[in-house]
Design a protein around this motif. Structure first.
Motif, PDB file in Angstrom:
ATOM      1  N   ASN A   6       0.830  -0.843  -0.082  1.00  0.00           N
ATOM      2  CA  ASN A   6      -0.058   0.306  -0.001  1.00  0.00           C
ATOM      3  C   ASN A   6       0.879   0.705   0.612  1.00  0.00           C
ATOM      4  O   ASN A   6       2.353   1.092   0.993  1.00  0.00           O
ATOM      5  N   ILE A   7       0.804   2.334  -0.486  1.00  0.00           N
ATOM      6  CA  ILE A   7       1.303   3.629  -0.857  1.00  0.00           C
ATOM      7  C   ILE A   7       0.799   4.599  -1.028  1.00  0.00           C
ATOM      8  O   ILE A   7      -0.634   4.573  -1.374  1.00  0.00           O
ATOM      9  N   ILE A   8       0.690   6.162  -0.533  1.00  0.00           N
ATOM     10  CA  ILE A   8      -0.030   6.720  -0.243  1.00  0.00           C
ATOM     11  C   ILE A   8       0.699   8.036  -1.269  1.00  0.00           C
ATOM     12  O   ILE A   8       1.595   8.517  -1.641  1.00  0.00           O
ATOM     13  N   SER A  17       1.543  13.788 -11.009  1.00  0.00           N
ATOM     14  CA  SER A  17       1.191  12.987  -9.749  1.00  0.00           C
ATOM     15  C   SER A  17       0.371  12.245  -9.832  1.00  0.00           C
ATOM     16  O   SER A  17       0.416  10.902  -9.398  1.00  0.00           O
ATOM     17  N   THR A  18      -0.380  12.460 -11.748  1.00  0.00           N
ATOM     18  CA  THR A  18      -1.078  11.646 -12.145  1.00  0.00           C
ATOM     19  C   THR A  18      -0.291  10.386 -12.650  1.00  0.00           C
ATOM     20  O   THR A  18      -0.714   8.615 -12.193  1.00  0.00           O
ATOM     21  N   ASN A 120       4.954   3.857   3.099  1.00  0.00           N
ATOM     22  CA  ASN A 120       5.948   4.402   1.934  1.00  0.00           C
ATOM     23  C   ASN A 120       4.730   5.215   1.854  1.00  0.00           C
ATOM     24  O   ASN A 120       2.712   5.487   1.551  1.00  0.00           O
ATOM     25  N   VAL A 121       4.744   6.993   0.901  1.00  0.00           N
ATOM     26  CA  VAL A 121       4.132   7.996   0.635  1.00  0.00           C
ATOM     27  C   VAL A 121       5.318   8.235  -0.478  1.00  0.00           C
ATOM     28  O   VAL A 121       6.554   7.764  -0.716  1.00  0.00           O
ATOM     29  N   ALA A 122       4.596   8.949  -1.644  1.00  0.00           N
ATOM     30  CA  ALA A 122       5.053   9.084  -3.215  1.00  0.00           C
ATOM     31  C   ALA A 122       4.531  10.434  -3.527  1.00  0.00           C
ATOM     32  O   ALA A 122       3.496  10.588  -3.026  1.00  0.00           O
ATOM     33  N   THR A 123       5.125  11.953  -4.137  1.00  0.00           N
ATOM     34  CA  THR A 123       5.308  11.914  -4.637  1.00  0.00           C
ATOM     35  C   THR A 123       5.029  12.195  -5.984  1.00  0.00           C
ATOM     36  O   THR A 123       5.737  11.193  -7.054  1.00  0.00           O
ATOM     37  N   GLY A 124       4.796  13.271  -7.173  1.00  0.00           N
ATOM     38  CA  GLY A 124       5.278  13.037  -8.797  1.00  0.00           C
ATOM     39  C   GLY A 124       6.701  14.123  -8.911  1.00  0.00           C
ATOM     40  O   GLY A 124       6.700  15.215 -10.061  1.00  0.00           O
ATOM     41  N   HIS A 125       7.281  14.755  -7.975  1.00  0.00           N
ATOM     42  CA  HIS A 125       8.820  15.680  -7.736  1.00  0.00           C
ATOM     43  C   HIS A 125       9.781  14.422  -9.164  1.00  0.00           C
ATOM     44  O   HIS A 125      10.158  13.229  -9.093  1.00  0.00           O
ATOM     45  N   TYR A 126      10.424  15.286  -9.238  1.00  0.00           N
ATOM     46  CA  TYR A 126      11.467  14.666 -10.246  1.00  0.00           C
ATOM     47  C   TYR A 126      12.990  15.094  -8.758  1.00  0.00           C
ATOM     48  O   TYR A 126      13.611  15.976  -9.267  1.00  0.00           O
ATOM     49  N   ALA A 127      13.568  13.526  -8.072  1.00  0.00           N
ATOM     50  CA  ALA A 127      14.031  13.347  -7.287  1.00  0.00           C
ATOM     51  C   ALA A 127      14.847  11.714  -6.933  1.00  0.00           C
ATOM     52  O   ALA A 127      13.336  11.207  -7.743  1.00  0.00           O
ATOM     53  N   GLN A 159      11.446  11.070   7.136  1.00  0.00           N
ATOM     54  CA  GLN A 159      10.595  11.692   6.192  1.00  0.00           C
ATOM     55  C   GLN A 159      11.516  10.676   4.775  1.00  0.00           C
ATOM     56  O   GLN A 159      10.266  10.035   4.413  1.00  0.00           O
ATOM     57  N   LEU A 160      11.903  10.974   4.565  1.00  0.00           N
ATOM     58  CA  LEU A 160      12.692  10.309   3.343  1.00  0.00           C
ATOM     59  C   LEU A 160      12.463   8.736   3.353  1.00  0.00           C
ATOM     60  O   LEU A 160      12.847   8.090   2.351  1.00  0.00           O
ATOM     61  N   SER A 161      13.366   8.253   3.961  1.00  0.00           N
ATOM     62  CA  SER A 161      12.924   6.881   4.285  1.00  0.00           C
ATOM     63  C   SER A 161      11.454   6.275   4.540  1.00  0.00           C
ATOM     64  O   SER A 161      11.381   4.467   3.757  1.00  0.00           O
ATOM     65  N   ARG A 162      10.081   7.094   3.838  1.00  0.00           N
ATOM     66  CA  ARG A 162       9.481   6.280   3.788  1.00  0.00           C
ATOM     67  C   ARG A 162       8.799   7.098   2.371  1.00  0.00           C
ATOM     68  O   ARG A 162       8.173   7.228   1.963  1.00  0.00           O
ATOM     69  N   THR A 163       9.417   7.731   1.867  1.00  0.00           N
ATOM     70  CA  THR A 163       9.276   8.269   0.571  1.00  0.00           C
ATOM     71  C   THR A 163       9.678   7.447  -0.851  1.00  0.00           C
ATOM     72  O   THR A 163      11.156   7.233  -0.722  1.00  0.00           O
TER      73      THR A 163
END
Length: 362
Positions: A6-8, A17-18, A120-127, A159-163
Motif C-alpha cells: 500500500n502507498i499514499i 502526480s497522475t 510509504n508515501v510518494a509524490t510526483g517530484h523529479y528527485a 521522511q526520506l526513509s518512507r518516501t
C-alpha cells in the motif's frame, strides 16, 4: 493485514502526480490518492482551486484509486502564507515551496499513512531517494532540467526513509509521452510558474489585500547608491527583490539593479551589474540530510536559487550553527531568504537559508 504494497500518493491533478500514481500501480502498489486543500480561500476564481480537486478525483476514478481530500488551509496560512508575508516585510525573498513541502505535504501525507497503517508515501517530484550505508540520501532527478531536489532539502531521515519518487529516473518528455498514450487530458497541460496562492503572481496586491495593517505603514522611501547618495524615490521597499532591474523608474544611463533592501530605513540600494557579483554568503537554519553535519567538511557545490547551475564553495562554520560560504567564482544576485542547497555531485548534503551576501572577499 499486509500493508507493504500500500502507498499514499499526493495528487494535484497535474500530469506528474497522475503518472506517478499510474507507475506505482504498474509496480503492484495499491494506491491511495490524497489531495490537500491549501490555498482555495485566496483564489478569487474558485474554479481554479476546486478544479485541482476535481481533476485529482477524476484521475483516481479513472485508475480505480480511493481518493480523499484533506483541508489544510489553516496550516497553510500558518506555515506558508504568514512566512511568505514576513519574508517580504523583512526585506527578504521567500521560498514558499520549501516550507510547503516540509510542513504541509510530507507531514500531512505521513500522518494519514500512520492512521492507515501504510509505510510509504510518494509524490510526483523529479528527485531520487537512495539508502547509502545507514542513511537515506536525496539525489537529483534524472532530468536535470526538471530536477526538484532544491526544494526538498529540509526533509528529514524519517521522511526520506518512507518516501518514493516514481519519476526520479525519468524525464519530463517521457512522462508526457506516457500521459499521451493513456489519453490523459493532463498530457498537454501547461506548467504553472506562479506561486499557487498569489493570483496572477502579483505578490504586492496580495500583501495589500491580506496584510493591510503592515502594508499601510510603509511609506515612500529612497533609492540610494552604495555610498548613500539618493538616486530617487520609491513607494516602499517591499516592492523589490534582489537583482530586480525592471520597474525601478530610474534613468541612470545604464542598466541598474536592486543590490540591497533595508526595511528599517525603507531604503533600496541600487548597483551596476558588477555590483551584483557576490563572492560569498552566510546561511542559517541548516538542515543536514543525515541529521548531523559531515565529519569532515570539504568544498561543496552550492545552488543559491532553483535555476542556478551551482558554484563550488568552501563552508566555514560560524557561531549559532551558521555557515559562511566562500565561492570559487562570483554568483550574481545572491538573495537573502532564498535557499542555499549543498551538493556532493548528485547527492544533496543539506541546505540552509541565506541571511546575507558579500560582494568582496573576506
Amino acid at each position: 493485514m499486509n500493508t507493504k504494497k500500500n502507498i499514499i500518493v499526493g495528487m494535484s491533478g497535474g500530469v506528474d502526480s497522475t503518472v506517478a500514481a499510474y507507475l506505482l500501480q504498474k509496480q503492484g502498489y495499491k494506491v491511495l490518492g490524497v489531495t490537500l486543500q491549501l490555498a482555495d480561500h485566496y483564489i478569487q476564481d474558485k474554479s481554479k482551486q476546486f478544479g485541482v480537486i476535481e481533476k485529482a478525483k477524476a484521475v483516481c476514478d479513472r485508475f480505480e484509486i480511493e481518493h480523499i481530500v484533506i483541508d489544510q488551509t489553516a496550516q497553510f496560512d500558518k506555515y506558508v502564507v504568514n512566512y511568505f508575508a514576513d519574508a517580504y516585510f523583512d526585506g527578504n525573498t521567500p521560498n514558499p515551496c520549501v516550507q510547503c513541502n516540509l510542513h504541509l505535504k510530507w507531514e500531512s501525507l505521513l500522518k494519514i499513512a500512520d492512521k492507515r497503517g501504510i509505510d510509504n508515501v510518494a509524490t510526483g517530484h523529479y528527485a531520487k531517494v537512495r539508502k547509502v550505508g545507514k542513511y537515506f540520501y536525496l539525489f537529483k532527478g534524472e532530468d536535470q532540467a526538471k530536477d526538484q531536489s532544491y526544494f526538498l532539502w529540509r526533509l528529514s531521515q524519517e521522511q526520506l526513509s518512507r518516501t518514493k519518487f516514481p519519476l526520479g529516473d525519468t524525464t519530463k518528455d517521457e512522462i508526457r509521452k506516457i500521459a499521451q498514450e493513456l489519453k490523459l487530458p493532463q498530457s498537454e497541460q501547461a506548467e504553472s510558474q506562479d506561486v499557487c496562492f498569489i493570483p496572477d503572481n502579483d505578490y504586492k496586491a496580495f500583501l495589500k489585500q491580506y496584510f493591510p495593517e503592515r502594508f499601510d505603514k510603509i511609506q515612500m522611501g529612497n533609492f540610494i547608491d552604495k555610498n548613500g547618495k539618493i538616486l530617487g524615490r520609491h513607494e516602499g521597499y517591499y516592492r523589490f527583490t534582489i537583482g530586480q532591474r525592471k520597474g525601478l523608474g530610474l534613468a541612470m544611463g545604464e542598466p541598474v539593479y536592486v543590490r540591497e533592501i533595508h526595511p528599517d530605513t525603507n531604503t533600496v540600494v541600487i548597483g551596476s551589474l558588477l555590483d551584483m557579483e557576490d563572492m560569498g554568503c552566510t546561511v542559517s537554519d541548516i538542515n543536514w540530510i543525515t541529521g548531523k553535519k559531515p565529519d569532515t567538511m570539504k568544498d561543496v557545490l552550492v545552488k543559491v536559487r532553483y535555476r542556478n547551475k551551482g558554484v563550488i564553495a568552501r563552508m566555514e562554520p560560524l557561531e549559532n550553527g551558521k555557515y559562511h560560504l566562500l565561492f570559487t567564482d562570483t554568483v550574481t544576485a545572491v538573495t537573502p531568504g532564498q535557499s542555499a542547497v549543498f551538493y556532493d555531485g548528485e547527492k544533496v548534503l543539506g541546505g540552509g537559508v541565506i541571511i546575507s551576501h558579500e560582494n568582496e572577499r573576506r
